[in-house]
Design an enzyme around this catalytic site. Structure first.
Site, PDB file in Angstrom:
ATOM      1  N   CYS A  94     -26.500 -14.137 109.707  1.00  0.00           N
ATOM      2  CA  CYS A  94     -25.222 -14.699 109.270  1.00  0.00           C
ATOM      3  C   CYS A  94     -25.457 -16.047 108.587  1.00  0.00           C
ATOM      4  O   CYS A  94     -26.269 -16.844 109.065  1.00  0.00           O
ATOM      5  CB  CYS A  94     -24.277 -14.872 110.468  1.00  0.00           C
ATOM      6  SG  CYS A  94     -22.653 -15.506 110.003  1.00  0.00           S
ATOM      7  N   HIS A 119     -18.567  -6.905 108.988  1.00  0.00           N
ATOM      8  CA  HIS A 119     -19.121  -8.215 109.374  1.00  0.00           C
ATOM      9  C   HIS A 119     -18.163  -9.332 108.937  1.00  0.00           C
ATOM     10  O   HIS A 119     -17.871 -10.251 109.703  1.00  0.00           O
ATOM     11  CB  HIS A 119     -20.496  -8.402 108.715  1.00  0.00           C
ATOM     12  CG  HIS A 119     -21.129  -9.742 108.985  1.00  0.00           C
ATOM     13  ND1 HIS A 119     -22.195  -9.915 109.851  1.00  0.00           N
ATOM     14  CD2 HIS A 119     -20.847 -10.977 108.501  1.00  0.00           C
ATOM     15  CE1 HIS A 119     -22.519 -11.208 109.882  1.00  0.00           C
ATOM     16  NE2 HIS A 119     -21.713 -11.871 109.078  1.00  0.00           N
ATOM     17  N   GLU A 120     -17.637  -9.204 107.695  1.00  0.00           N
ATOM     18  CA  GLU A 120     -16.740 -10.261 107.178  1.00  0.00           C
ATOM     19  C   GLU A 120     -15.375 -10.206 107.867  1.00  0.00           C
ATOM     20  O   GLU A 120     -14.797 -11.243 108.203  1.00  0.00           O
ATOM     21  CB  GLU A 120     -16.561 -10.138 105.660  1.00  0.00           C
ATOM     22  CG  GLU A 120     -17.854 -10.183 104.842  1.00  0.00           C
ATOM     23  CD  GLU A 120     -18.772 -11.347 105.203  1.00  0.00           C
ATOM     24  OE1 GLU A 120     -19.992 -11.196 105.060  1.00  0.00           O
ATOM     25  OE2 GLU A 120     -18.272 -12.399 105.672  1.00  0.00           O
ATOM     26  N   HIS A 167     -15.405 -12.016 111.040  1.00  0.00           N
ATOM     27  CA  HIS A 167     -15.268 -13.475 110.902  1.00  0.00           C
ATOM     28  C   HIS A 167     -13.801 -13.879 110.887  1.00  0.00           C
ATOM     29  O   HIS A 167     -13.414 -14.859 111.523  1.00  0.00           O
ATOM     30  CB  HIS A 167     -15.941 -13.979 109.614  1.00  0.00           C
ATOM     31  CG  HIS A 167     -17.416 -14.227 109.742  1.00  0.00           C
ATOM     32  ND1 HIS A 167     -17.970 -15.019 110.720  1.00  0.00           N
ATOM     33  CD2 HIS A 167     -18.451 -13.780 108.993  1.00  0.00           C
ATOM     34  CE1 HIS A 167     -19.290 -15.042 110.587  1.00  0.00           C
ATOM     35  NE2 HIS A 167     -19.608 -14.296 109.535  1.00  0.00           N
TER      36      HIS A 167
END
Ligand SMILES: CC(C)(C)[C@H](NC(=O)Nc1cc(F)cc(F)c1)C(=O)N(CC(=O)NO)CC1CCCC1
Ligand SMILES: [Zn+2]
Length: 184
Positions: A110, A153-154, A157
């Site tokens: 990351c 993954h984004e 966030h």
């Protein structure tokens, strides 16, 4: 121009916040921010720029990683056929997904994490997503494989999740039992 000093690192509370929906229609300011975020990814994948500004080669970047409490992120990477994926997504969401899961055998990293964490991060192999794109159009897309991994993954966030939250605490290389999980 966004450089590594603008990217917040783990420990900053904004990485643990559920970020706010972006008001629509998207403002010029938010559109400009997305363009700067996309430019970071492009610069980081350009050998000269990467070296000149000491950038980590990024394939995805979320707004909270540059300190903005907004539900938007960018993705930029070549697909298997070498075609360049370039997406700026606002208020993205998964509308449906496969049962099958996949993981990157080399684990994930990351841009906000300056340490090596080993372990498998199981993610849906295929996702159907909805979002508003950089031009303010509502889009629906189906993503699979690496593109699906970057998207998830984004999106994590934007929900205050880090990739290592998904690694099995007892055994980092243990995979979920009751579903089919494949290595990418
Ligand atoms: C953190 C970093 C290692 C820079 C990572 N890059 C990356 O995974 N590149 C890569 C991986 C491949 F499998 C094949 C390839 F061609 C290039 C990345 O940009 N991110 C984005 C990020 O931190 N967003 O917040 C982490 C990736 C881990 C899985 C998806 C995104
Ligand atoms: Zn990340």
């Amino acid at each position: 121009m966004i450089t590594m000093k603008d990217i917040v690192r783990e420990g900053d509370p904004i990485l643990r916040q559920v970020t706010q929906e972006v008001s629509l229609p998207i403002s010029d300011e938010d559109r400009e921010t997305l363009e700067c975020m996309m430019q970071y990814l492009k610069n980081s994948q350009d050998p000269k720029m990467q070296k000149k500004y000491n950038l980590r080669e990024g394939v995805g970047l979320s707004a909270n990683q540059i300190g903005l409490n907004k539900r938007m992120f960018v993705m930029y990477f070549p697909d298997e056929k070498g075609q360049q994926y370039e997406y700026a997504l606002v208020n993205p969401r998964i509308v449906s997904h496969s049962a099958t899961m996949i993981y990157l055998p080399q684990s994930e990293g990351c841009l906000s994490v300056d340490r090596d964490i080993k372990g498998y991060v199981p993610r849906y192999e295929r996702v159907k997503i909805k979002a508003v794109d950089g031009n303010g159009e509502e889009i629906e897309m189906r993503l699979k494989g690496f593109a699906a991994i970057v998207f998830q993954h984004e999106l994590d966030h934007l929900n205050g999740m880090m990739f290592y939250d998904r690694i099995n605490a007892d055994n980092p290389f243990k995979l979920p039992e009751n579903v089919e999980v494949k290595s990418l």
